[in-house]
Each structure stands twice: as C-alpha cells, then as structure tokens.
Design a protein around this motif. Structure first.
Motif, mmCIF file in Angstrom:
data_model
loop_
_atom_site.group_PDB
_atom_site.id
_atom_site.type_symbol
_atom_site.label_atom_id
_atom_site.label_comp_id
_atom_site.label_asym_id
_atom_site.label_seq_id
_atom_site.Cartn_x
_atom_site.Cartn_y
_atom_site.Cartn_z
ATOM 1 N N PHE A 25 0.946 -1.367 -0.020
ATOM 2 C CA PHE A 25 0.078 0.017 0.070
ATOM 3 C C PHE A 25 0.914 1.193 0.018
ATOM 4 N N CYS A 26 0.892 2.162 -1.127
ATOM 5 C CA CYS A 26 1.702 3.248 -1.115
ATOM 6 C C CYS A 26 1.260 4.349 -1.841
ATOM 7 N N GLY A 27 1.891 5.226 -1.401
ATOM 8 C CA GLY A 27 1.232 6.808 -1.621
ATOM 9 C C GLY A 27 2.034 7.207 -2.844
ATOM 10 N N THR A 28 2.203 8.792 -3.102
ATOM 11 C CA THR A 28 2.653 9.403 -4.206
ATOM 12 C C THR A 28 4.235 9.390 -3.692
ATOM 13 N N ALA A 34 9.489 3.165 -5.060
ATOM 14 C CA ALA A 34 9.996 1.982 -4.464
ATOM 15 C C ALA A 34 9.445 0.738 -4.447
ATOM 16 N N ALA A 35 8.157 0.844 -4.630
ATOM 17 C CA ALA A 35 7.252 -0.248 -4.877
ATOM 18 C C ALA A 35 7.455 -0.732 -6.290
ATOM 19 N N MET A 36 7.717 0.083 -7.201
ATOM 20 C CA MET A 36 7.819 -0.428 -8.637
ATOM 21 C C MET A 36 8.980 -0.935 -8.863
ATOM 22 N N ALA A 37 10.320 -0.553 -8.083
ATOM 23 C CA ALA A 37 11.594 -1.018 -8.144
ATOM 24 C C ALA A 37 11.441 -2.534 -7.405
ATOM 25 N N ALA A 38 10.928 -2.522 -6.395
ATOM 26 C CA ALA A 38 10.691 -3.915 -5.905
ATOM 27 C C ALA A 38 10.033 -4.916 -6.872
ATOM 28 N N LYS A 39 8.935 -4.547 -7.586
ATOM 29 C CA LYS A 39 8.296 -5.031 -8.387
ATOM 30 C C LYS A 39 8.983 -5.628 -9.468
ATOM 31 N N ASN A 40 9.964 -4.700 -10.081
ATOM 32 C CA ASN A 40 10.976 -5.083 -11.112
ATOM 33 C C ASN A 40 12.161 -5.820 -10.674
ATOM 34 N N ILE A 41 12.581 -5.571 -9.546
ATOM 35 C CA ILE A 41 13.977 -5.941 -9.249
ATOM 36 C C ILE A 41 13.853 -7.376 -8.455
ATOM 37 N N SER A 42 13.459 -7.517 -7.325
ATOM 38 C CA SER A 42 13.726 -8.471 -6.636
ATOM 39 C C SER A 42 12.249 -9.198 -6.024
ATOM 40 N N ILE A 100 3.755 1.881 3.070
ATOM 41 C CA ILE A 100 4.936 2.721 2.988
ATOM 42 C C ILE A 100 4.552 4.167 3.377
ATOM 43 N N LEU A 101 4.994 4.802 4.270
ATOM 44 C CA LEU A 101 4.625 6.088 4.717
ATOM 45 C C LEU A 101 5.752 7.065 4.930
ATOM 46 N N ILE A 144 6.941 0.710 6.347
ATOM 47 C CA ILE A 144 8.124 1.369 5.919
ATOM 48 C C ILE A 144 8.057 2.690 5.966
ATOM 49 N N ILE A 145 8.957 3.472 6.540
ATOM 50 C CA ILE A 145 8.821 4.738 6.793
ATOM 51 C C ILE A 145 9.938 5.710 5.715
ATOM 52 N N PHE A 146 9.542 6.578 5.382
ATOM 53 C CA PHE A 146 10.556 7.712 4.556
ATOM 54 C C PHE A 146 10.606 8.659 5.363
#
Length: 255
Positions: A25-28, A34-42, A100-101, A144-146
């Motif tokens: 569950f991610c925002g803008t 980061a979510a896209m990177a996870a989907k495409n990398i690992s 991700i917050l 996960i907090i940024f």
C-alpha cells in the motif's frame, strides 16, 4: 566516487525490504517508486495497490499521484476507497500488507505526525493530515517509513500523534487494541533505522557509504543506539539500471 543519488539509494533500500507475496500500500512520490523497483527487481510477485482503489496495477510508467490515471492501467480490480481499505484490513490479505508512509515528525517509537507543527488549535504549520496513514499504521502487518534525516523531524515528542508506531513501547499497540504489526524500518537520506524487538525503540541499523554514525546522530533530536550499525550495500549496477530505465526513465521522481 558514488554513481548514484541519495534518492536512488533510498528507493533501492526500500525495495529490498519488500518480499515476494507482499501486498504494498503506497502513496505518491518515492514510496511509489520504491514499490515499482521492488516489483521489477526482487519481488515480481508482490502486489501494488492504492488508496484510490487500483489493485494489482501493472504500472508501465511511474504515476505522479495516487489519482493519476496510470495507476488504473491493467489492474486486477478498479475499485474505490472502500475496496482499498477493505484489502488493507482484510484478516487474510492484511497479514501480508506492507504500508509505505512519510511524515513531518517521528519519535523514538516510530509514531508519526503529519497533522501540524505547534499546538493543534493554533499551529505554526498545518499539514494535510492523516489521509489513510492512520489506518495503514494501525492495521497493516508492517510499515516502512521514509523521512528526511533532520533534527527537526526526529523529535523527542511529537507535536501531534497522527499515526501510531509502537506507541509507548513493547505492549503499546496491544494495549491500544491495534492488530497491525507496527513499523519495521525508517529509511532516510543518511541511514536505515530499525526498532529493537524488546524495547521497540529506534536504533541505527545501517549508515550509507560515506556517512558515519556520528553524522546520523548529529541530525536527530534524541539519542539512539549506534552500536549495531553496519554500512549499507550500495545499489548494484542492475538495480540502478532498472530503477532509471524501467521504473522512472522520465526522471519524474528521481529528478
């Protein structure tokens, strides 16, 4: 010499936190990247969904916001707010949801303020508030907090509690009746912070290359345990290639 930016480092480090089968569950902004990177990398089998109701988006291009029509491309479900929050709080799917917050302030237990600076009735600054952040922090399996690593953001006491972390310690969430798992990591532009499993207090887990534990502590408003700190593995050439050329080739978020 570093061949990556701190924003790229943050996105890759966050992507490494996401596992196959996680429901994200991610925002803008950088959380979306980061979510896209996870989907495409690992984690190709992770599922990305948004507050606006797009579930399992394909994300051929990085959207600019959760309301961007690109989040609806080739989704499994194009629903609404109720569908998104139902997925998040469902007793089966919710056990794998990672939120991700971000926030304006964070304390040593990972509690977040995204409401105001100063008193609530007459604040010096008023922000947009919780949105769905309180629900995410309360109910998902982990967050996960940024954060920007600044003393004014890492504070001893929040000006306002918007979203719960570990509240006041080991039993705080349980006593408050919260079923979610709490924050697992804080990813900043200097380091990765985690939470002690016994005290639930924040500690320094990793420093980025070229940044010392003293640098990290100097930019915080409270003391943390730095004895466990290791150096973060920098992004690999493969991770950077996918992040730059597959996830954000237009540099909409990376800049």
């Amino acid at each position: 010499m570093q061949d990556y930016t701190l924003k790229e480092m943050m996105a890759v480090v966050a992507a490494r936190e996401i596992q196959n089968g996680d429901i994200i569950f991610c925002g803008t902004g950088i959380s979306m990247l980061a979510a896209m990177a996870a989907k495409n990398i690992s984690a190709p089998d992770c599922v990305i969904f948004f507050e606006t109701g797009a579930i399992d988006s394909l994300l051929e291009e990085v959207p600019l916001a959760v309301g961007d029509s690109r989040v609806m491309y080739h989704t499994a479900v194009n629903g609404g707010l109720a569908d998104a929050f139902g997925t998040m709080q469902n007793r089966f799917t919710g056990k794998r949801v990672v939120g991700i917050l971000g926030a304006a302030q964070i304390d040593c237990y990972g509690n977040l303020n995204s409401t105001c600076l100063g008193g609530y009735d007459k604040p010096a600054v008023r922000f947009s508030g919780s949105g769905g952040a309180n629900d995410v922090a309360s109910f998902v399996s982990r967050t996960i907090i940024f954060m920007k690593h600044e003393k004014r953001k890492f504070v001893k006491q929040l000006d306002y509690l918007t979203s719960p972390g570990w509240l006041d310690g080991p039993d705080g969430r349980q006593e408050a009746g919260l079923t979610g798992g709490g924050p697992s990591a804080v990813i900043t532009d200097m380091a990765v912070m985690r939470f002690d499993p016994d005290t639930r207090q924040m500690f320094l887990a990793e420093c980025y290359p070229g940044i010392s534990a003293d640098d990290v502590q100097e930019n915080m408003g409270f003391r943390v345990d730095c004895s466990r700190a290791a150096e973060t593995q920098p992004p690999s050439a493969r991770e950077l290639h996918i992040l730059r050329n597959r996830c954000d080739p237009q540099r909409l978020i990376l800049g």
